[in-house]
Design a protein around this motif. Structure first.
Motif, short mmCIF file in Angstrom:
data_model
loop_
_atom_site.label_atom_id
_atom_site.label_comp_id
_atom_site.label_asym_id
_atom_site.label_seq_id
_atom_site.Cartn_x
_atom_site.Cartn_y
_atom_site.Cartn_z
N LYS A 143 0.76 -1.24 0.04
CA LYS A 143 0.00 0.03 0.06
C LYS A 143 0.96 1.35 0.07
O LYS A 143 0.49 2.14 -0.53
CB LYS A 143 -0.98 0.00 1.13
N ARG A 144 2.02 1.27 0.62
CA ARG A 144 2.91 2.45 0.72
C ARG A 144 3.56 2.62 -0.53
O ARG A 144 3.65 3.93 -1.03
CB ARG A 144 3.93 2.17 2.02
N LEU A 145 4.05 1.51 -1.48
CA LEU A 145 4.64 1.65 -2.46
C LEU A 145 4.02 1.78 -3.75
O LEU A 145 4.27 2.47 -4.71
CB LEU A 145 5.54 0.46 -2.76
N ALA A 146 2.65 1.56 -3.82
CA ALA A 146 1.82 1.53 -4.88
C ALA A 146 0.95 2.67 -5.02
O ALA A 146 0.73 3.61 -4.07
CB ALA A 146 0.70 0.43 -4.85
N ASP A 147 1.06 2.98 -6.41
CA ASP A 147 -0.06 4.15 -6.70
C ASP A 147 -1.37 3.89 -6.68
O ASP A 147 -2.16 4.77 -6.13
CB ASP A 147 0.43 4.83 -8.13
N GLU A 148 -1.59 2.75 -7.10
CA GLU A 148 -3.03 1.92 -6.97
C GLU A 148 -2.80 0.68 -6.60
O GLU A 148 -1.82 -0.13 -6.98
CB GLU A 148 -3.77 2.15 -8.08
N THR A 149 -4.20 0.11 -5.63
CA THR A 149 -4.03 -1.37 -5.49
C THR A 149 -5.26 -1.93 -5.58
O THR A 149 -6.36 -1.21 -5.94
CB THR A 149 -3.85 -1.46 -3.71
N LEU A 150 -5.14 -3.23 -5.94
CA LEU A 150 -6.54 -3.99 -6.19
C LEU A 150 -6.63 -5.13 -5.23
O LEU A 150 -5.48 -6.06 -5.32
CB LEU A 150 -6.22 -4.45 -7.59
N THR A 151 -7.63 -5.42 -4.52
CA THR A 151 -7.97 -6.52 -3.76
C THR A 151 -8.82 -7.44 -4.57
O THR A 151 -9.89 -7.13 -5.01
CB THR A 151 -8.58 -6.18 -2.41
N VAL A 152 -8.24 -8.72 -4.59
CA VAL A 152 -8.82 -9.82 -5.58
C VAL A 152 -9.23 -11.01 -4.68
O VAL A 152 -8.14 -11.42 -3.94
CB VAL A 152 -7.78 -10.20 -6.80
N GLU A 153 -10.54 -11.48 -4.61
CA GLU A 153 -10.68 -12.59 -3.77
C GLU A 153 -10.99 -13.75 -5.00
O GLU A 153 -11.71 -13.55 -5.68
CB GLU A 153 -12.13 -12.57 -3.23
N PHE A 154 -10.13 -14.92 -4.88
CA PHE A 154 -10.29 -15.88 -5.48
C PHE A 154 -11.47 -16.95 -4.94
O PHE A 154 -11.73 -17.25 -3.57
CB PHE A 154 -9.06 -16.77 -5.73
N ILE A 155 -12.22 -17.34 -5.94
CA ILE A 155 -13.37 -18.24 -5.63
C ILE A 155 -13.18 -19.69 -5.03
O ILE A 155 -13.97 -20.41 -4.13
CB ILE A 155 -14.44 -18.56 -6.65
N TRP A 156 -11.86 -20.28 -5.38
CA TRP A 156 -11.42 -21.50 -4.86
C TRP A 156 -9.93 -21.62 -4.69
O TRP A 156 -9.23 -20.92 -3.82
CB TRP A 156 -11.81 -22.72 -5.85
N ARG A 157 -9.24 -22.38 -5.28
CA ARG A 157 -7.72 -22.69 -5.18
C ARG A 157 -7.06 -21.63 -6.13
O ARG A 157 -7.46 -21.67 -7.33
CB ARG A 157 -7.43 -24.05 -4.74
N VAL A 158 -5.85 -21.45 -5.78
CA VAL A 158 -4.81 -20.91 -6.63
C VAL A 158 -3.44 -21.69 -6.46
O VAL A 158 -2.69 -21.82 -5.42
CB VAL A 158 -4.53 -19.50 -6.25
N ARG A 159 -3.01 -21.97 -7.70
CA ARG A 159 -1.40 -22.36 -7.69
C ARG A 159 -0.67 -21.36 -8.72
O ARG A 159 -0.97 -21.72 -9.90
CB ARG A 159 -1.32 -23.96 -7.90
N VAL A 160 0.40 -20.80 -8.43
CA VAL A 160 1.12 -20.09 -9.04
C VAL A 160 2.51 -20.60 -9.38
O VAL A 160 3.15 -20.75 -8.18
CB VAL A 160 1.11 -18.65 -8.95
N GLY A 161 3.18 -20.70 -10.50
CA GLY A 161 4.66 -21.06 -10.55
C GLY A 161 4.82 -22.31 -10.00
O GLY A 161 4.05 -23.33 -10.03
#
Length: 630
Positions: A143-161
Motif C-alpha cells: 500500500k505504501r509503495l503502490a500508486d493504486e492497489t487492487l484486492t482480489v478474492e479467488f473463489i477456490w484454490r490458486v497455484r502459481v509457478g
C-alpha cells in the motif's frame, strides 16, 4: 541488521526510485563473506542481472562498493534458529508462536527418504499460519509503495509457478526472501499482457506494459501477497491413466500445496515514463484479465476470481448434488467416512467429463487416436505441455452433511471452449454423465442408506436437457454424443477391443458392443431433496429411495464385495483387499433420473456384458422389464 535484510532494504529503495534494476534483482538473495554472492532462481535471471552488475555496484552503499561480486543460481541457506531469532519472533508475533515460513519448514525435508510428502506439506501449511504478522507487513508495504492497489478474492484454490522437476508437483512459488507463497509481478504482467493483446491495440499495449526492444513501459507491477495465511495441502489424484494404449484404474495421489480462497492485494505503480491515468487503465485491464484465471490448472477451475466466460464459445449449466462426500487431501478413514473434510472440487467435474469422453471415444477411435484427441481436448503435460480446447469452472454453495444426512451442493458449471464443436461435445458429455452416473465418491450408485456403513452413493443432476424414460429419445441422444465426437475429429482406422478388465486389473469402461444400457421405470422413486434430512437412516433403506435397479442389485447377490468377502467382484466390484493398492470399480452403474413433469426412472449401465457373471446378472435383471437402449 543482517546482510539479507540490508539487501532487501536496498531493493526497496530501487523500487521506490522506479529504477529498472529492481525488476532484475527483486527475487534475488545476497550473501556476504570474503566477497558478495547474489543468488538467482534460474540461469536466465542470473544472466540478465549479471549483465548490469556495474550499474548495480554504482548504487551500492559505500561499504559494499569495493567488494567482488559473484552471481550464482541457487538459494541462500536458511539461517539456523537461535535464541535471538526465537525471541524476535515471539516479540513480533502477537500469538507468541515462533514465526516459521513455509519455505523454512520445507528446507532440507522434501528429499529426506524417511519422509513422505504429505506430512512435510502439512508442516509447511502449519508454518504458514504463524505468518499472519508477516502478511500484514507485506500488504502494508504494498500500500505504501503502490500508486493504486487492487484486492482480489479467488473463489477456490490458486497455484502459481513452482519449482522444476519432482518438486513441481508439490510446491507453489515461494518468495525467496520471505518464504511465503505469492504471485510474482512477472506472472501478473504476463496475464495482463496476454489479455491486452487480444483486446487492445498493440501500440497501446507496448506503451503501457513495455516491449523488450523499446525498454520499460509506463506501469510497474509489484509482487502480490495474500492478506492472511491461506496455504493448505491439496491433492491431484488421477483415477485412470494411459498405459500402453490401455486406460487402467490405478489412483495415484500427488499431494501438493495451494492457496485456498486467498484474498490477494496487488499493487501497481508508475515508472519514470508513466502517469497516474496509465496506472488506472492497467488496473482495469488486470481486473478483466484475472477473471479468466491465473496460474496453473486454470482449465480445471484453479486461479479464478469469478465464473465469467473468457472464451467466445460458452454455456452455463445449473446443478445440484447430494453425496456421501467429496474429499480433497484429507479423505475419511475407511471405517468412518465422515471424519474427512468435505470439499466440492471443480476438478471432479473435469475428471467426470474426461472419463465419459474415453467411454465413448474408445468405441469410435483407435486407442492412440483417442489418446491424442483427449490431450487436444483437455490438455496434457506429456510429451509437451499443451493447453486444451475446453475450460471448466464452477460457482457453488454447499451445506455440510454428517453421518445421518448427505452433503449438499448446488451452483453453476461454466463450460468454455475455443471452438463450437468442442463446446458441443463438452455439453453432450455433461448431459451423458449426469444421466448415467454421479460425481466423486459413490458415483456408481444412486444415493441411499446401506447398513451398517451409512449413506452411500450420490445424486447429481444438471438442470438443462433432462431426458425422459423413452427408448427412441435415448437412442437418438447416444447418436448425438457420437456425432459430436466425429464433428471434432473423424475416425481413422478401427477401434480396438477394450474390455473393462478383471478385479484387481481394472480398465476403462467403454460404451462399445460389449456394454448395455437399460431404462427402468420407477414411478414411486423419491427425489433426494424430498427425503426428510433427519430420517435418511430409515427412508434411505427403502425401495422408494434406492429404486428398482439398486434394490435388485442388493437382493440378487451381485453387489460389490465388502471386507467380509460377501458379494460378486465381477459385477459389483470390490473394495481393496489385503495386498491390493486399489479397489475394483463396479462394472454396473445405477443412476436415478427425475425428468420434469414425467415419471422418474433409473438407468442401469453394464460394461463387459460377455463376462459370465454379468451375463447372468442381465438375465435376472429382465424380470424388471427394463428397456434396452444400447
Amino acid at each position: 541488521m543482517t546482510a539479507q535484510q540490508e539487501w532487501q532494504k536496498f531493493l526497496e529503495k530501487l523500487q521506490k526510485d522506479k529504477n529498472p534494476l529492481y525488476d532484475l534483482y527483486k527475487d534475488s538473495q545476497l550473501e556476504i563473506g570474503t566477497e558478495i554472492t547474489i543468488y538467482f532462481s534460474d540461469e536466465e535471471a542470473k544472466t540478465k542481472a549479471s549483465a548490469k552488475w556495474q550499474k548495480l555496484q554504482a548504487k551500492f552503499p559505500p561499504h559494499w562498493k569495493n567488494q567482488k561480486i559473484n552471481f550464482k543460481v541457487g538459494q541462500l541457506a536458511a539461517a539456523p534458529i537461535t535464541a535471538t531469532t526465537r525471541s524476535t519472533a515471539r516479540t513480533n508475533n502477537p500469538t507468541s508462536r515462533k514465526l516459521t515460513s513455509p519455505l523454512q519448514a520445507l528446507n532440507h525435508r522434501l528429499f529426506n527418504n524417511n519422509d513422505t510428502a504429505k506430512p512435510v506439506l502439512i508442516e509447511a501449511a502449519a508454518a504458514d499460519k504463524t505468518c499472519q504478522s508477516l502478511y500484514q507487513q507485506l500488504t502494508e508495504k504494498t500500500k505504501r509503495l503502490a500508486d493504486e492497489t487492487l484486492t482480489v478474492e479467488f473463489i477456490w484454490r490458486v497455484r502459481v509457478g513452482g519449482m522444476r522437476g519432482f518438486q513441481e508437483l508439490l510446491l507453489p512459488v515461494f518468495h525467496p526472501v520471505y518464504g511465503v507463497p505469492y504471485i510474482p509481478s512477472s506472472s501478473l504482467k504476463g496475464v495482463v499482457k496476454a489479455w491486452a493483446r487480444q483486446h487492445k491495440p498493440e501500440v497501446e499495449v507496448n506503451r503501457l506494459l513495455g516491449k523488450l526492444e523499446d525498454g520499460i513501459g509506463c506501469v510497474q507491477f509489484l509482487d502480490a501477497f495474500s492478506t492472511a495465511p491461506c496455504l493448505t495441502v491439496d491433492i491431484a489424484n488421477p483415477q485412470w491413466s494411459w498405459e500402453n494404449n490401455r486406460v487402467c484404474y490405478q489412483p495415484v495421489p500427488h499431494y501438493l500445496l495451494s492457496m485456498e480462497e486467498p484474498e490477494i492485494l496487488i499493487g501497481l505503480t508508475r515508472t519514470s515514463r508513466g502517469k497516474l491515468e496509465d496506472v488506472s487503465t492497467v488496473k482495469d485491464w488486470l481486473q478483466l484479465a484475472l477473471s479468466a484465471g491465473i496460474g496453473s490448472r486454470v482449465s480445471a477451475g484453479y486461479g479464478r476470481t469469478s465464473v465469467a466466460s473468457s472464451l467466445s464459445h460458452h454455456s452455463s449449466h445449473a446443478f445440484k448434488l447430494w453425496t456421501q462426500g467429496i474429499y480433497g487431501a484429507n479423505p475419511p478413514a475407511k471405517d468412518n467416512q465422515y471424519q474427512g473434510n468435505n470439499e466440492f472440487r471443480p476438478v471432479a467435474v473435469r475428471g467426470t467429463l474426461r472419463y465419459w469422453f474415453r467411454a465413448v471415444g474408445l468405441s469410435i477411435y483407435s486407442p492412440q487416436q483417442c489418446k491424442d484427441l483427449e490431450g487436444r481436448l483437455f490438455g496434457t503435460i506429456e510429451p509437451q505441455a499443451q493447453e486444451g480446447l475446453i475450460r471448466i469452472s464452477v460457482d457453488w454453495e454447499e451445506e455440510e452433511g454428517d453421518r445421518n444426512r448427505p452433503y449438499f451442493c448446488e451452483g453453476n458449471i461454466l463450460l468454455e471452449a475455443k471452438n463450437q464443436d468442442a463446446l458441443n461435445l463438452a455439453e453432450k458429455l455433461l448431459q451423458l454423465s449426469s444421466h448415467l452416473a454421479g460425481i466423486g465418491r459413490g458415483s456408481r450408485r444412486s444415493l441411499h442408506w446401506n447398513n451398517p456403513i451409512g449413506l452411500r452413493g450420490c445424486h447429481w443432476e444438471v438442470d438443462t436437457k433432462k431426458l425422459p424414460c423413452n427408448q427412441e429419445r435415448w437412442q437418438q441422444f447416444l447418436r448425438e454424443v457420437r456425432d459430436s465426437l466425429l464433428a471434432l475429429q473423424s475416425a481413422i482406422g478401427n477401434p480396438a477391443n477394450c474390455p473393462p478388465g478383471n478385479p484387481g486389473n481394472r480398465s476403462q469402461d467403454v460404451l462399445n458392443s460389449q456394454a448395455q444400457i437399460y431404462l427402468i421405470s420407477c414411478p414411486s422413486l423419491k427425489y433426494p431433496g424430498t427425503v426428510d434430512v433427519k430420517n435418511w437412516k430409515n427412508e434411505g433403506l427403502g425401495s422408494k429411495v434406492r429404486g428398482k435397479g439398486l434394490d435388485f442389485l442388493y437382493s440378487s447377490g451381485f453387489k460389490g464385495v465388502n471386507q467380509k468377502g460377501n458379494g460378486n467382484a465381477n459385477v459389483g466390484g470390490r473394495i481393496s483387499q489385503r495386498g491390493e493398492t486399489a479397489s475394483t470399480p463396479s462394472y454396473v452403474l445405477i443412476k436415478s433420473n427425475f425428468p420434469p413433469q414425467q415419471e422418474p426412472y433409473q438407468t442401469v449401465t453394464i460394461f463387459g456384458v460377455n463376462q459370465r457373471d454379468r451375463a447372468t446378472f442381465i438375465q435376472q435383471l429382465n424380470s424388471l422389464n427394463p428397456m434396452q437402449i444400447q
